[in-house]
Motif scaffolding. Structure first.
Motif, short mmCIF file in Angstrom:
data_model
loop_
_atom_site.label_atom_id
_atom_site.label_comp_id
_atom_site.label_asym_id
_atom_site.label_seq_id
_atom_site.Cartn_x
_atom_site.Cartn_y
_atom_site.Cartn_z
N GLY A 160 -8.93 10.61 20.47
CA GLY A 160 -8.24 10.52 19.21
C GLY A 160 -8.78 11.05 18.21
O GLY A 160 -10.16 11.24 18.13
N PHE A 192 -3.90 10.31 14.62
CA PHE A 192 -3.63 9.18 14.03
C PHE A 192 -3.55 9.31 12.51
O PHE A 192 -4.19 10.40 12.11
CB PHE A 192 -4.62 8.10 14.45
N GLU A 197 -7.47 4.10 11.75
CA GLU A 197 -6.55 3.81 12.93
C GLU A 197 -7.01 4.58 14.26
O GLU A 197 -6.52 3.66 15.33
CB GLU A 197 -4.99 4.62 12.54
N ALA A 198 -7.56 5.53 14.15
CA ALA A 198 -8.09 5.99 15.60
C ALA A 198 -9.09 5.04 16.14
O ALA A 198 -9.24 4.88 17.27
CB ALA A 198 -8.85 7.31 15.09
N THR A 200 -9.22 1.87 15.89
CA THR A 200 -8.59 0.55 16.30
C THR A 200 -7.82 0.85 17.58
O THR A 200 -7.99 0.18 18.36
CB THR A 200 -7.45 0.32 15.40
N SER A 201 -7.41 2.30 17.96
CA SER A 201 -6.94 2.68 19.16
C SER A 201 -7.84 2.79 20.28
O SER A 201 -7.88 2.49 21.36
CB SER A 201 -6.08 4.05 18.73
N GLY A 204 -9.02 -0.74 21.44
CA GLY A 204 -7.84 -1.22 22.14
C GLY A 204 -7.63 -0.60 23.44
O GLY A 204 -6.75 -0.76 24.27
N HIS A 206 -6.71 2.61 24.11
CA HIS A 206 -5.44 3.48 24.25
C HIS A 206 -6.06 5.06 24.37
O HIS A 206 -5.09 5.75 24.43
CB HIS A 206 -4.42 3.28 22.85
N VAL A 207 -6.97 5.28 23.65
CA VAL A 207 -7.96 6.55 23.87
C VAL A 207 -9.27 6.51 24.47
O VAL A 207 -9.79 5.37 24.48
CB VAL A 207 -7.83 7.24 22.41
#
Length: 332
Positions: A160, A192, A197-198, A200-201, A204, A206-207
């Motif tokens: 990300g 992102f 935001e990157a 946070t991902s 989480g 997600h990346v």
């Protein structure tokens, strides 16, 4: 088709700190702000533009360099394109500035914004920064080579970044992957609307990893952190919180990447307003408050005045056109 970057060493830093004649500039200043200055970060909070806007605004205020307030405003979307479209409609407004960096060149070249750097008024280049690759603390990868080996085996693993496809973070990771022997065009890059935001991902799950500015990541690293840095794009190790982060070259990947950052204004800003802001930012770079902030964030002073910055931006467009073409990302 395998995309091959034309060079392994992509340097965005062109000139050292330029000498500015503050006395001459001060004499030329026939204009001063009459209301608060809108200082726009063209992304969500937490990224490089946001960090630059809030840091410079704070130092200017704390050092008493301006009578008017610098109001930090976030306008996210399109890798900067949403903010640029708004600013482009406010021609001649001397009370509107925005933070800028390579996406002002890259996003229009990729065909996702019709407003490039020539639509705006260059004010000053301020600093250079570097890219850094981050993973979660519980990640199985201990260095960049392990990460790229996993990406080669599983192309779905994603990285990300806080900028649009074909923009700064994407180019940075694509160049790094190419230097490491991967097909740069096949890197699974997930964009992102900013570094925050990157991150946070990443947290989480997600990346697999995030590529971002070293300065904006420095405050999140250290003992007890939930993230680790695998490598930094600087030619040699940095100081402060990044002192233990190895460079790409230390990991046998012959690649560096410099991220310049500066300030631009609305289209057709008057010469008097430009002179005021040139003087203001040149003075800011000489303050103790700025020195402390710069050291904390790992930034390197790289001042250019308006004319020098404009010439630099033109040269950047020529350089990046070649890079994006080789990656198959140059817009029509």
């Amino acid at each position: 088709m395998t995309a091959k970057l034309p060079v392994k060493h992509l340097t965005l830093l062109a000139l050292p700190l330029a000498a500015a004649s503050l006395a001459t500039l001060a004499q030329a200043q026939d204009w001063t702000p009459t209301r608060s200055i809108e200082f726009i970060a063209p992304a969500n909070p937490g990224g490089g533009w946001d960090t630059l806007v809030r840091t410079t605004s704070r130092v200017i205020q704390e050092e008493g360099l301006a009578d008017q307030n610098f109001a930090a405003i976030n306008v996210p979307g399109g890798g900067g394109a949403v903010a640029w479209a708004q600013i482009a409609r406010d021609s001649g407004n001397p009370h509107k500035l925005f933070a800028t960096s390579p996406p002002i060149i890259l996003v229009p070249l990729a065909g996702t914004s019709r407003h490039d750097h020539t639509a705006f008024t260059p004010i000053a280049r301020l600093i250079t920064d570097y890219s850094i690759v981050l993973v979660r603390d519980d990640s199985p990868y201990s260095d960049l080579n392990e990460l790229f080996a996993a990406m080669q085996e599983n192309p779905n693993l994603s990285v990300g970044g806080g900028s649009a496809p074909g923009s700064m973070d994407h180019i940075s990771i694509a160049g790094l992957a190419s230097a490491a022997g991967l097909n740069a065009a096949e890197v699974n890059y997930v964009p992102f609307s900013g570094g925050g935001e990157a991150m946070t991902s990443l947290m989480g799950g997600h990346v697999e990893a995030v590529i971002t500015g070293a300065g904006e990541a420095s405050g999140q690293l250290g003992e007890g952190s939930d993230i680790r840095a695998l490598g930094v794009s600087a030619p040699e190790r940095m100081g402060g919180a990044l002192a233990d982060v190895p460079t790409y070259q230390e990991q046998d990947i012959d690649y560096t990447f410099d991220i310049w950052r500066g300030v631009m204004g609305a289209p057709d800003m008057s010469a008097e307003a430009v002179a005021y802001y040139e003087d203001l930012f040149a003075q800011m770079l000489e303050t103790d408050g700025w020195e402390q902030a710069r050291e904390q964030l790992g930034w390197i002073d790289a001042y250019q005045n308006s004319e020098e910055f404009g010439d630099f931006l033109d040269a950047q467009k020529a350089q990046f056109s070649e890079v994006l073409s080789d990656l198959g990302l140059l817009g029509q």
